[in-house]
Design an enzyme around this catalytic site. Structure first.
Site, PDB file in Angstrom:
ATOM      1  N   GLU A   1     -14.732   8.838  13.930  1.00  0.00           N
ATOM      2  CA  GLU A   1     -14.920   9.244  12.537  1.00  0.00           C
ATOM      3  C   GLU A   1     -16.335   8.890  12.080  1.00  0.00           C
ATOM      4  O   GLU A   1     -16.834   7.818  12.397  1.00  0.00           O
ATOM      5  CB  GLU A   1     -13.877   8.516  11.673  1.00  0.00           C
ATOM      6  CG  GLU A   1     -13.979   8.810  10.196  1.00  0.00           C
ATOM      7  CD  GLU A   1     -13.910  10.301   9.891  1.00  0.00           C
ATOM      8  OE1 GLU A   1     -12.920  10.946  10.252  1.00  0.00           O
ATOM      9  OE2 GLU A   1     -14.874  10.819   9.303  1.00  0.00           O
TER      10      GLU A   1
ATOM     11  N   CYS B   1     -18.684  -1.284   8.948  1.00  0.00           N
ATOM     12  CA  CYS B   1     -19.045  -0.623  10.206  1.00  0.00           C
ATOM     13  C   CYS B   1     -20.315  -1.141  10.874  1.00  0.00           C
ATOM     14  O   CYS B   1     -20.258  -1.679  11.979  1.00  0.00           O
ATOM     15  CB  CYS B   1     -19.143   0.871   9.981  1.00  0.00           C
ATOM     16  SG  CYS B   1     -17.538   1.583   9.616  1.00  0.00           S
TER      17      CYS B   1
ATOM     18  N   ASN C   1     -23.895   5.032  14.909  1.00  0.00           N
ATOM     19  CA  ASN C   1     -23.895   3.958  13.909  1.00  0.00           C
ATOM     20  C   ASN C   1     -25.016   2.954  14.159  1.00  0.00           C
ATOM     21  O   ASN C   1     -25.688   2.498  13.239  1.00  0.00           O
ATOM     22  CB  ASN C   1     -22.555   3.210  13.953  1.00  0.00           C
ATOM     23  CG  ASN C   1     -21.646   3.657  12.837  1.00  0.00           C
ATOM     24  OD1 ASN C   1     -21.920   4.657  12.196  1.00  0.00           O
ATOM     25  ND2 ASN C   1     -20.581   2.931  12.603  1.00  0.00           N
TER      26      ASN C   1
ATOM     27  N   LYS D   1       0.840  -1.207   0.000  1.00  0.00           N
ATOM     28  CA  LYS D   1       0.000   0.000   0.000  1.00  0.00           C
ATOM     29  C   LYS D   1       0.871   1.250   0.000  1.00  0.00           C
ATOM     30  O   LYS D   1       0.615   2.196  -0.743  1.00  0.00           O
ATOM     31  CB  LYS D   1      -0.841   0.031   1.291  1.00  0.00           C
ATOM     32  CG  LYS D   1      -2.184  -0.627   1.198  1.00  0.00           C
ATOM     33  CD  LYS D   1      -2.977  -0.306   2.456  1.00  0.00           C
ATOM     34  CE  LYS D   1      -4.375  -0.825   2.351  1.00  0.00           C
ATOM     35  NZ  LYS D   1      -5.175  -0.547   3.544  1.00  0.00           N
TER      36      LYS D   1
HETATM   37  P1  NAD Z   1      -9.030  -0.457   6.963  1.00  0.00           P
HETATM   38  O1  NAD Z   1      -9.057  -1.902   7.262  1.00  0.00           O
HETATM   39  O2  NAD Z   1      -9.451   0.027   5.615  1.00  0.00           O
HETATM   40  O3  NAD Z   1      -7.552   0.108   7.212  1.00  0.00           O
HETATM   41  C1  NAD Z   1      -6.787  -0.173   8.355  1.00  0.00           C
HETATM   42  C2  NAD Z   1      -5.321   0.016   7.992  1.00  0.00           C
HETATM   43  O4  NAD Z   1      -4.526  -0.060   9.179  1.00  0.00           O
HETATM   44  C3  NAD Z   1      -4.766  -1.046   7.045  1.00  0.00           C
HETATM   45  O5  NAD Z   1      -4.169  -0.430   5.918  1.00  0.00           O
HETATM   46  C4  NAD Z   1      -3.717  -1.782   7.887  1.00  0.00           C
HETATM   47  O6  NAD Z   1      -2.628  -2.281   7.134  1.00  0.00           O
HETATM   48  C5  NAD Z   1      -3.300  -0.670   8.840  1.00  0.00           C
HETATM   49  N1  NAD Z   1      -2.591  -1.120  10.059  1.00  0.00           N
HETATM   50  C6  NAD Z   1      -2.804  -2.211  10.828  1.00  0.00           C
HETATM   51  N2  NAD Z   1      -1.920  -2.250  11.850  1.00  0.00           N
HETATM   52  C7  NAD Z   1      -1.145  -1.137  11.731  1.00  0.00           C
HETATM   53  C8  NAD Z   1      -0.056  -0.609  12.473  1.00  0.00           C
HETATM   54  N3  NAD Z   1       0.416  -1.223  13.572  1.00  0.00           N
HETATM   55  N4  NAD Z   1       0.503   0.540  12.073  1.00  0.00           N
HETATM   56  C9  NAD Z   1       0.056   1.192  10.971  1.00  0.00           C
HETATM   57  N5  NAD Z   1      -0.967   0.728  10.219  1.00  0.00           N
HETATM   58  C10 NAD Z   1      -1.558  -0.417  10.588  1.00  0.00           C
HETATM   59  O7  NAD Z   1      -9.902   0.237   8.098  1.00  0.00           O
HETATM   60  P2  NAD Z   1     -10.967   1.432   7.958  1.00  0.00           P
HETATM   61  O8  NAD Z   1     -12.166   0.964   7.220  1.00  0.00           O
HETATM   62  O9  NAD Z   1     -10.271   2.666   7.539  1.00  0.00           O
HETATM   63  O10 NAD Z   1     -11.402   1.569   9.489  1.00  0.00           O
HETATM   64  C11 NAD Z   1     -10.513   2.013  10.477  1.00  0.00           C
HETATM   65  C12 NAD Z   1     -11.293   2.299  11.741  1.00  0.00           C
HETATM   66  O11 NAD Z   1     -12.202   3.387  11.514  1.00  0.00           O
HETATM   67  C13 NAD Z   1     -12.160   1.155  12.248  1.00  0.00           C
HETATM   68  O12 NAD Z   1     -12.195   1.172  13.634  1.00  0.00           O
HETATM   69  C14 NAD Z   1     -13.536   1.477  11.690  1.00  0.00           C
HETATM   70  O13 NAD Z   1     -14.578   0.924  12.449  1.00  0.00           O
HETATM   71  C15 NAD Z   1     -13.548   2.982  11.792  1.00  0.00           C
HETATM   72  N6  NAD Z   1     -14.428   3.642  10.823  1.00  0.00           N
HETATM   73  C16 NAD Z   1     -14.502   3.185   9.542  1.00  0.00           C
HETATM   74  C17 NAD Z   1     -15.321   3.828   8.633  1.00  0.00           C
HETATM   75  C18 NAD Z   1     -15.434   3.313   7.228  1.00  0.00           C
HETATM   76  O14 NAD Z   1     -16.385   3.711   6.537  1.00  0.00           O
HETATM   77  N7  NAD Z   1     -14.549   2.463   6.757  1.00  0.00           N
HETATM   78  C19 NAD Z   1     -16.072   4.952   9.020  1.00  0.00           C
HETATM   79  C20 NAD Z   1     -15.953   5.415  10.337  1.00  0.00           C
HETATM   80  C21 NAD Z   1     -15.124   4.747  11.230  1.00  0.00           C
END
Ligand code: NAD
Length: 453
Positions: free
Chosen positions: A161, A271, A219, A47
């Site tokens: 978020e 989510c 949510n 990535k």
């Molecule tokens: P995602 O799975 O798309 O991305 C998570 C990223 O974190 C991945 O790229 C992974 O490689 C990285 N990661 C894991 N361990 C790591 C580390 N030690 N250091 C650095 N990077 C690391 O997740 P997302 O959909 O963006 O969701 C993230 C959080 O936000 C979750 O808690 C989710 O519930 C919340 N959230 C998501 C949304 C949504 O629409 N996707 C909306 C609001 C809140």
């Protein structure tokens, strides 16, 4: 959204974002757009290399464009020491997926907390943006305190978020609200500075636990609203009412609002499914049953299979039939397949004897990769990935619509009649006006509305 225009010049901070998923990357890119110097760190080297070459690893409208527009203020790295040592603010945006028992898996958040503690070299504010159960910010604070290597002060704040996938950039730049959960004024001031460029967005300041709860309560309320309208739609089918008319009539009432009243085959995504289960788990951990959320989860589980059940009206089973599936992602505008109804339905169709032809404008590659990891050879051999909708529909005996992509909504009765063996459409997203199909020879069934043909 006008990405060419910066929202407002801002006192620049050194911001690090841990995790470059939907939340982390959108936050990082938008923060850079308002003038901050942003370092995005991820453990996924592939990535990071993609982003270094100017490509976004996820599909979100406007994201790649904004990323390249602000590239002089954006750094992408897998080097945690470099990412954390000079940061004024560190946002944690890593995943909090569902564990088998329904609770949230916090291992990624805690592992970032340790990496931060091992590498920070100056005072900073660590901001938990991931969706986390109430009390997690306290745990993050304890981990950081006990693992710190330098004599520095690290504050912990909650900043959940609320973006929606498919409109993530717009939702970040023009958020409905920014919730800041803090235990001291210093953290509040730094976060206000971080968000200075997002000038028209209301800021709500609470304590950390309330901020964590605001995210789950919001949510889960939306999930509840979807399950509620789906139940009303199911009843509409039985009593001859039309859910679109019912929802429209309800939406005029300000107390109800007209959003999230679209009936369908249930919510998916990363989510709602996990956040409803996590809050339910948390409540039961405290010997409390949150009955409304439990009902929302149960209704959603059933709703996913609604079209499959409807298909029984036309065929005893799908043995020997060719089935078209339009749309694989959990909603249009995203490449995300997490908890998408297609994931449980396509294998079901194959198990029922069908050969399945699938189409999705962005999600097919991810779907295929996931299926190759999870399915046996027989399942894989019976799914064909098509490049066009026309080739998907060609020679099929029934069509299931799981995602209302614009290309799907633009289809006409003729597109189905001229390609399919038998034009039976089961639409899980109410993509068309019912009148479209009257007198065309197409059998059209949707959710909560009368059957045409
Ligand atoms: P995602 O799975 O798309 O991305 C998570 C990223 O974190 C991945 O790229 C992974 O490689 C990285 N990661 C894991 N361990 C790591 C580390 N030690 N250091 C650095 N990077 C690391 O997740 P997302 O959909 O963006 O969701 C993230 C959080 O936000 C979750 O808690 C989710 O519930 C919340 N959230 C998501 C949304 C949504 O629409 N996707 C909306 C609001 C809140």
């Amino acid at each position: 959204m006008n990405p060419q225009k910066k929202i407002k010049p801002t006192n620049s901070l050194n911001i690090t974002i841990a995790g470059t998923g939907y939340v982390g990357l959108c936050t990082g890119v938008c923060m850079a757009h308002t003038g901050h110097n942003v370092t995005c760190v991820d453990i996924d080297e592939q990535k990071i290399n993609l982003m270094k070459s100017g490509k976004s690893p996820i599909y979100e409208e406007g994201l790649e464009e904004l990323m390249n527009l602000n590239k002089e203020r954006l750094t992408f790295t897998t080097d945690h020491a470099m990412a954390y040592q000079n940061a004024d603010v560190i946002f944690i945006g890593v995943g909090t997926p569902e564990k088998k028992d329904g609770s949230a898996n916090l291992s990624y958040v805690f592992s970032v907390a340790k990496q931060i503690a091992h590498n920070v070299k100056k005072d900073c504010v660590v901001v938990v943006k991931s969706t986390v159960p109430i009390g997690t910010n306290d745990k993050v604070e304890n981990i950081i305190k006990s693992e710190l290597k330098e004599q520095v002060t690290v504050h912990v704040a909650s900043n959940p978020e609320f973006l929606s996938q498919g409109t993530a950039v717009r939702d970040t730049l023009h958020a409905s609200r920014i919730v800041i959960g803090v235990e001291n004024e210093y953290s509040e001031n730094i976060l206000r500075q971080a968000y200075e460029g997002f000038s028209d967005v209301p800021i709500i300041v609470t304590n950390r636990r309330s901020a964590e709860m605001i995210k789950y309560a919001s949510n889960d309320f939306l999930a509840l609203k979807i399950s509620y309208i789906n139940e009303i739609a199911n009843l509409c089918e039985l009593i001859g009412a039309d859910i679109e008319e019912v929802a429209k009539g309800m939406g005029f009432d300000d107390r109800i609002g007209n959003k999230f009243l679209r009936a369908g085959i249930g919510y998916g995504g990363s989510c709602f499914p996990k956040d409803t289960k996590a809050l339910h788990w948390l409540a039961s951990f405290h010997d409390y049953e949150i009955k409304t959320i439990k009902a929302a989860i149960e209704v959603n589980e059933q709703q996913k299979f609604k079209l499959f059940k409807k298909s029984r009206k036309y065929y005893e089973n799908l043995e020997g039939l060719t089935v078209a599936v339009l749309g694989l992602t959990f909603k249009p505008g995203t490449d995300d397949l997490r908890e998408a109804p297609s994931l449980v339905n396509v294998p079901l169709f194959v198990d029922d004897g069908a050969r399945v032809k699938v189409w999705d404008p962005i999600g097919s590659g991810t779907f295929k990769k996931q299926m190759e990891r999870e399915w046996n050879k027989e399942l894989l051999e019976n799914v064909k990935y098509c490049e066009t909708i026309e080739s998907t529909l060609l020679g099929t005996d029934i069509c299931f619509i799981f995602t209302e992509w614009p290309e799907v909504k633009a289809l006409t009765p003729k597109d189905f009649i001229t390609t399919m063996n038998r034009a039976i459409i089961l639409d899980g997203r109410n993509s068309y006006d019912l009148n479209t199909f009257i007198g065309t020879g197409v059998i059209y069934e949707s959710i909560g509305r009368s059957v045409i043909g």
